[in-house]
Design a protein around this motif. Structure first.
Motif: not given
Length: 115
Positions: A1-19
């Motif tokens: 069974q194929v599974q695709v799972v995203e993570s790493g989102g959230g709330l960030v201020q303008p100019g900030g970074s996320l991975r």
């Protein structure tokens, strides 16, 4: 069974970074092309960046110079480094895994850019 799972989102201020990270299982990861898409409220899902099985990357104009897509075939994951985030980057981000006629999507991860 194929599974695709995203993570790493959230709330960030303008100019900030996320991975963001996308882990895929149940497939031979290195055989697949990978892509990150996003969908903002009331808008269609759109491509953000992609990376082929050979490592060739492609970015849409509005993220060039700010986002970087990469893949780690040993860990079966694809990353999206997002820098200098803007409020208009707010959306649910989805990972797409594709090879010929086989396409799989994750459930998405919310990214909110707000002060």
């Amino acid at each position: 069974q194929v599974q695709v799972v995203e993570s790493g989102g959230g709330l960030v201020q303008p100019g900030g970074s996320l991975r963001l990270s996308c882990a895929a299982s149940g497939i031979i990861f290195s055989d697949y092309n990978m892509g990150w898409y996003r969908q903002a409220p009331g808008k269609q899902r759109e491509l953000v960046a992609s990376i082929t099985r050979g490592g060739i990357t492609n970015y849409v104009e509005f993220v060039k110079g700010r986002f970087t897509i990469s893949r780690d075939n040993e860990k079966n994951r694809v990353l999206l480094q997002m820098n200098n985030l803007k409020p208009e980057d707010t959306a649910v981000y989805y990972c797409r895994v594709e090879r010929f006629t086989r396409t799989y999507w994750g459930q998405g991860t919310q990214v909110t850019v707000s002060s």
